[in-house]
Motif scaffolding. Structure first.
Motif, short mmCIF file in Angstrom:
data_model
loop_
_atom_site.label_atom_id
_atom_site.label_comp_id
_atom_site.label_asym_id
_atom_site.label_seq_id
_atom_site.Cartn_x
_atom_site.Cartn_y
_atom_site.Cartn_z
N ARG A 116 0.82 -1.22 0.00
CA ARG A 116 0.00 0.00 0.00
C ARG A 116 0.85 1.27 0.00
N LEU A 117 1.97 1.24 0.71
CA LEU A 117 2.85 2.40 0.72
C LEU A 117 3.49 2.62 -0.66
N MET A 118 3.88 1.53 -1.32
CA MET A 118 4.45 1.66 -2.66
C MET A 118 3.40 2.22 -3.62
N GLU A 119 2.16 1.84 -3.41
CA GLU A 119 1.06 2.39 -4.22
C GLU A 119 0.93 3.89 -3.97
N ALA A 120 1.04 4.30 -2.70
CA ALA A 120 0.93 5.72 -2.36
C ALA A 120 2.08 6.53 -2.96
N ALA A 121 3.25 5.89 -3.09
CA ALA A 121 4.41 6.59 -3.64
C ALA A 121 4.19 7.03 -5.09
N ASP A 122 3.22 6.43 -5.77
CA ASP A 122 2.92 6.79 -7.16
C ASP A 122 2.20 8.13 -7.26
N PHE A 123 1.56 8.57 -6.15
CA PHE A 123 0.78 9.80 -6.27
C PHE A 123 1.11 10.87 -5.23
N ILE A 124 2.03 10.60 -4.29
CA ILE A 124 2.42 11.64 -3.35
C ILE A 124 3.89 11.45 -2.96
N THR A 125 4.64 12.55 -2.96
CA THR A 125 6.05 12.49 -2.59
C THR A 125 6.21 12.65 -1.08
N THR A 136 -4.50 2.76 23.42
CA THR A 136 -5.14 3.98 23.92
C THR A 136 -4.15 5.10 24.19
N SER A 137 -2.85 4.78 24.33
CA SER A 137 -1.87 5.81 24.68
C SER A 137 -0.77 6.00 23.65
N LEU A 138 -0.72 5.17 22.60
CA LEU A 138 0.39 5.22 21.67
C LEU A 138 -0.06 5.18 20.21
N TYR A 139 0.84 5.63 19.36
CA TYR A 139 0.63 5.70 17.90
C TYR A 139 1.62 4.76 17.23
N CYS A 140 1.23 4.24 16.06
CA CYS A 140 2.13 3.41 15.27
C CYS A 140 1.87 3.66 13.80
N GLY A 141 2.93 3.73 13.02
CA GLY A 141 2.80 3.88 11.57
C GLY A 141 4.00 3.26 10.88
N VAL A 142 3.89 3.07 9.58
CA VAL A 142 5.02 2.61 8.77
C VAL A 142 5.30 3.68 7.74
N GLN A 143 6.56 4.11 7.66
CA GLN A 143 6.96 5.23 6.81
C GLN A 143 7.83 4.75 5.65
N LEU A 144 7.67 5.41 4.52
CA LEU A 144 8.42 5.10 3.30
C LEU A 144 9.12 6.35 2.78
N VAL A 145 10.42 6.21 2.50
CA VAL A 145 11.18 7.24 1.79
C VAL A 145 11.78 6.58 0.55
N MET A 146 11.42 7.09 -0.62
CA MET A 146 11.89 6.52 -1.87
C MET A 146 13.30 7.01 -2.21
N PRO A 147 13.99 6.33 -3.12
CA PRO A 147 15.35 6.76 -3.51
C PRO A 147 15.38 8.22 -3.93
N GLU A 165 14.72 10.83 -2.16
CA GLU A 165 13.79 11.70 -1.44
C GLU A 165 14.36 12.14 -0.08
N VAL A 166 13.78 13.23 0.42
CA VAL A 166 14.03 13.71 1.77
C VAL A 166 12.70 14.00 2.44
#
Length: 353
Positions: A61-70, A94-105, A107-108
């Motif tokens: 899903r993240l690779m899919e998102a990389a096609d339309f947002i930097t 209830t007290s914490l957040y979690c996510g998975v982040q992608l940085v493409m070649p 990118e910053v």
């Protein structure tokens, strides 16, 4: 006499009581006896659910998102792992957040800072880096990296492959306290003012610079390399001192005081040998587990979640958990245990009673 009259005319009729509750509501009043059983419970009662995310599905899903947002457009290209029992809240517990982040070649992810403390657990990296407070560090699989509260940080990728990591933040805690601040630097990358590896050299060898007396709530080491942490577990394996409830489990520490590496988030690395089954265990800190090596299952109140490397499993507060392994396995985990310990609230139960 007024008190005696009140007792004499008291009625168990629910209609009378409901009318009373309706009358006092516009006055911003509520009868404690009508809600006490729901707010002071005999045991933790959380809407947080046990759930697993498969890394390959999130990655796709993240690779899919990389096609339309930097990364720059998004500021942070992240998919939140939102607990289905807490929909609409961006919370994993209830007290914490979690996510998975992608940085493409090439990118910053631009430099910014915020009140929230963050951890990065690296899932894939062949040339990724992060900079925190003027020091840059390379990212390698399994590294645990800290971004302290209100420190400038940015991320980049100079490799030919995408870089992925798991983000863990105390966003819900800061949100609950109404203490959130954030700002952008206005530049993609912050100035690098400290040589790479400086913090690890100064504080990461069971030694401190002579005369260094600054005590900070967050560890001055901001990258705990996986290779070192894994070696520590392997050294303990030789001694065979297996804990029936955790196997071999070590916590990341702040070398200045021996406390947790982060003030609001407790982080651990755990080794379980092939064929190992832990004894039933429960604790008040809802915990996020991340598969690192091997495979196994986490049984949560009898429900089994099979995991592989990079999969994420959440164990809600005070649910019975049992780990079983198919092969030698390593798990990273994080929870709000430091907060609970500071408040005198943390509790565990070893065994089924």
């Amino acid at each position: 006499m007024a008190s005696q009259r009140s007792v004499a005319t008291a009625s168990p009729d629910s209609g009378v009581r409901d009318a009373f509750y309706a009358e006092i509501e516009p006055e911003n009043l509520r009868a404690l006896w009508s809600v006490m059983s729901g707010i002071i419970t005999p045991e933790p009662k959380s809407p947080c659910l046990a759930v697993k995310w498969t890394y390959e599905a999130v990655r796709a899903r993240l690779m899919e998102a990389a096609d339309f947002i930097t990364a720059k457009e998004a500021e942070r290209r992240v998919l939140i792992l939102e607990n289905p029992g807490l929909k609409g809240t961006s919370k994993v517990t209830t007290s914490l957040y979690c996510g998975v982040q992608l940085v493409m070649p090439g990118e910053v992810a631009p430099a910014h800072r915020h009140s929230q403390s963050a951890l990065r657990f690296v899932l894939e990296a062949e040339g990724g880096h992060t900079a925190v407070g003027g020091e840059k560090t390379e990212m390698h699989f399994g590294d645990f990296i800290i971004t302290p509260s209100w420190e400038w940080h940015d991320h980049g990728n100079t490799s030919d492959a995408p870089v992925f990591w798991l983000d863990g933040l105390d966003i819900p805690i800061v949100q609950f306290l109404d203490a959130s601040f954030a700002e952008g630097l206005g530049e993609d990358e912050q100035p690098i003012t400290t040589p790479e590896g400086d913090s690890l050299a100064r504080f990461g060898a069971n030694m401190l610079p002579l005369g260094y007396e600054k005590a900070t709530p967050t560890s001055p080491i901001f990258n705990y390399p996986y290779a070192q942490a894994r070696e520590a577990l392997e050294q303990l394996r030789v001694r065979g001192d297996w804990d029936p409830w955790h196997g071999l489990k070590m916590r990341y520490v702040n070398p200045l005081d021996g406390g947790w590496a982060m003030p609001t988030i407790g982080t651990c690395l755990q080794l379980l040998p092939k064929g190992f089954a832990t004894q039933p265990y429960r604790s008040t800190d809802a915990t996020v587990f991340v598969g690192v090596e091997g495979s196994g299952t986490i049984e949560i109140d009898g429900e089994s979640f099979a995991w592989a490397p990079r999969d994420v499993v959440v164990v809600p507060s005070w649910r019975e958990v049992v780990h079983r392994t198919d092969e030698d396995a390593v798990l990273f985990s994080y929870s709000d245990r430091p907060v609970q310990e500071k408040l005198g609230l943390w509790r565990e139960r070893r065994g089924d009673r």
